[in-house]
Design an enzyme around this catalytic site. Structure first.
Site, mmCIF file in Angstrom:
data_model
loop_
_atom_site.group_PDB
_atom_site.id
_atom_site.type_symbol
_atom_site.label_atom_id
_atom_site.label_comp_id
_atom_site.label_asym_id
_atom_site.label_seq_id
_atom_site.Cartn_x
_atom_site.Cartn_y
_atom_site.Cartn_z
ATOM 1 N N CYS A 83 0.827 -1.204 0.000
ATOM 2 C CA CYS A 83 0.000 0.000 0.000
ATOM 3 C C CYS A 83 0.868 1.263 0.000
ATOM 4 C CB CYS A 83 -0.995 -0.048 1.163
ATOM 5 S SG CYS A 83 -2.333 1.151 1.006
ATOM 6 N N HIS A 191 -3.705 -5.167 -0.195
ATOM 7 C CA HIS A 191 -3.313 -5.677 1.119
ATOM 8 C C HIS A 191 -3.346 -7.205 1.120
ATOM 9 C CE1 HIS A 191 -3.276 -1.865 3.366
ATOM 10 N NE2 HIS A 191 -4.103 -1.485 2.418
ATOM 11 N N GLU A 193 -2.472 -9.114 3.414
ATOM 12 C CA GLU A 193 -2.892 -9.582 4.743
ATOM 13 C C GLU A 193 -4.403 -9.513 4.916
ATOM 14 O OE1 GLU A 193 -1.686 -6.670 4.019
ATOM 15 O OE2 GLU A 193 -2.414 -5.115 5.375
#
Lengths: 212, 257
Positions: A83, A191, A193
């Site tokens: 990001c 992202h 994650e």
């Protein structure tokens, strides 16, 4: 055991990225959150996350004297930018009336609002699940099908001068470089994650990647 | 392939436990937020929203523990709303692993709180929840106003103007609930949803009134919603998220497979 350092410069919530790394490491790697120069220098691989505004991120990196450590890590060991941790790798950002960034890649960070044709009527931020078209082969794509969905949330996109570095592209009002990579660096706008199984696979691939 | 529309199950949490009768036969503890969230993740939920309905303030801290446990095992975006009053509350939840927080009453009380929060943690983390109720009589041009306290307290604020103001103040997303439809299973208020979605430039999540799968697809197609939120149709096992996605795809809506 290898050591993965997640760089903490106060600009993002690191809980999720660390939990996801720990999950895929399965006890084979130590995940450390740090803003200590020596700790980052001693890492086997580095994750560079970030969210918020470009000027705040650059301010925090400069205050903590981490800019050169980040540049050095990116040149020496497997390095994953996420990001804002991708955006600040370019020379400059349009955000906050123009923000000088780390300059690992020639090019700039641009605003969707300013550069997408208003007739496209896109909502900003670009928030939600979108696909990444894999433009070049890379070890971190292993096991991840072409055009897989990842979770995005951002209002600016990167535009490297050398298109060769844009190894993943995504469509949102215009086609932008959602992943850039070269040598030891793999940096993505989305992202991993927060991208369910595709994201976890990518993080697992990163843990096993030898870099250039 | 452009951005997918999102399906978001919403869980009510009271003092750390999922309430309002989640009924799944295949999980051991239907009150455990982690188990319920994992189940929705497996089914393909695009995000999960937790609404903290804990009445007593000293038990509110349990919500951060819930988020932390869920965020350690479920790797999709998590939003938490309910009772958020300060930037400290927001930071506490984000540090525990929430990706976004929903601000409702505190924004009505002090709109500048939204501005301050967005400046401190970034617009992408700030969802402003709007509870709107129709105030125009039948036959008149439709107008909606903001209500608080579950639709009991009128504020006199025009819903469309409020939505635009909240975006200007830094909301990164709006969660729009029709208080006329909430709990009725009659479908979203499509006129309200479309009026708000077309007048702002941030994503809008439609909420309130989903009773069947067609309600989800019309929310996107006719209401112009970017995401749809529902609770009971998923909790009571009437439909799975997979069935909802299959239906949306059959209507030509882009979904994450």
């Amino acid at each position: 055991m290898q050591k993965i350092v997640v760089i903490d410069y106060g600009m993002s919530n690191l809980h999720s990225v660390c939990s996801a790394l720990a999950q895929v490491a399965e006890g084979q790697a130590e995940v450390v959150i740090s803003q200590d120069r020596a700790e980052i220098a001693s890492a086997d691989r580095v994750v560079f996350p970030g969210q918020g505004a470009a000027a705040d991120c650059m301010h925090a990196l400069n205050e903590l004297k981490l800019a050169d450590v980040v540049r050095k890590a990116a040149s020496e060991k497997p390095f994953l930018g996420i990001c804002m941790g991708m955006q600040v790798l370019l020379q400059q950002s349009e955000e906050n009336d123009g923000t000088p960034c780390l300059g690992l890649y020639d090019g700039s960070v641009k605003s969707f609002r300013r550069h997408v044709n208003p007739e496209e009527k896109i909502k900003v931020p670009h928030m939600g699940w979108n696909t990444i078209q894999q433009k070049q082969e890379h070890p971190l794509w292993s096991g991840i099908p072409q055009d897989s969905y990842f979770y995005f949330v951002h209002s600016y996109f990167v535009q490297p001068v050398d298109e060769e570095y844009a190894i993943g592209r995504t469509d949102y009002g215009l086609e932008f470089a959602s992943v850039i990579a070269s040598d030891n660096v793999f940096a993505m706008q989305c992202h991993p994650e927060k991208s369910a199984s595709n994201g976890l696979r990518l993080l697992a691939n990163f843990i096993h990647w030898r870099g250039a | 392939m452009p951005l997918a529309k999102r399906i978001i199950p919403c869980l009510d949490v009271d003092a750390g436990r999922v309430v309002k009768g989640v009924k799944f036969v295949d999980i051991r503890d239907a009150g455990d937020p982690v188990e319920v969230a994992k189940r929705y993740d497996r089914e393909g939920a695009d995000e999960i929203t937790f609404l903290d309905i804990t009445a007593s303030s000293d038990q509110r801290k349990t919500m951060a523990d819930v988020v932390e446990k869920v965020a350690s095992e479920v790797f999709i975006p998590l939003t938490v709303g309910g009772g958020i009053r300060s930037v400290a509350d927001i930071r506490h939840l984000l540090n525990a692993g929430a990706d976004k927080v929903g601000i409702n009453t505190a924004a009505v009380r002090d709109p500048n709180f939204v501005r301050e929060a967005a400046e401190r943690v970034g617009s992408q983390c700030i969802v402003v929840s709007i509870d709107a109720k129709r105030v125009s009589p039948e036959g008149q041009p439709k107008r909606w106003e903001i209500f608080t306290h579950g639709g009991r307290n009128a504020t006199g604020i025009d819903a469309i103007q409020w939505a635009q103001k909240m975006c200007e103040y830094g909301a990164g997303e709006l969660l729009l609930t029709s208080m006329d439809r909430d709990g009725t299973k009659q479908g979203f208020d499509l006129d309200l949803t479309r009026s708000i979605s077309d007048s702002v430039t941030v994503p809008v999540i439609a909420s309130g009134g989903v009773g069947c799968l067609e309600d989800l697809s019309t929310g996107v197609i006719e209401g112009h919603a970017d995401a749809v939120l529902a609770a009971s149709i998923f909790h009571f096992g009437e439909y799975t998220i997979e069935q909802a996605k299959a239906h949306m795809l059959s209507q030509g809506i882009i979904m994450r497979a």
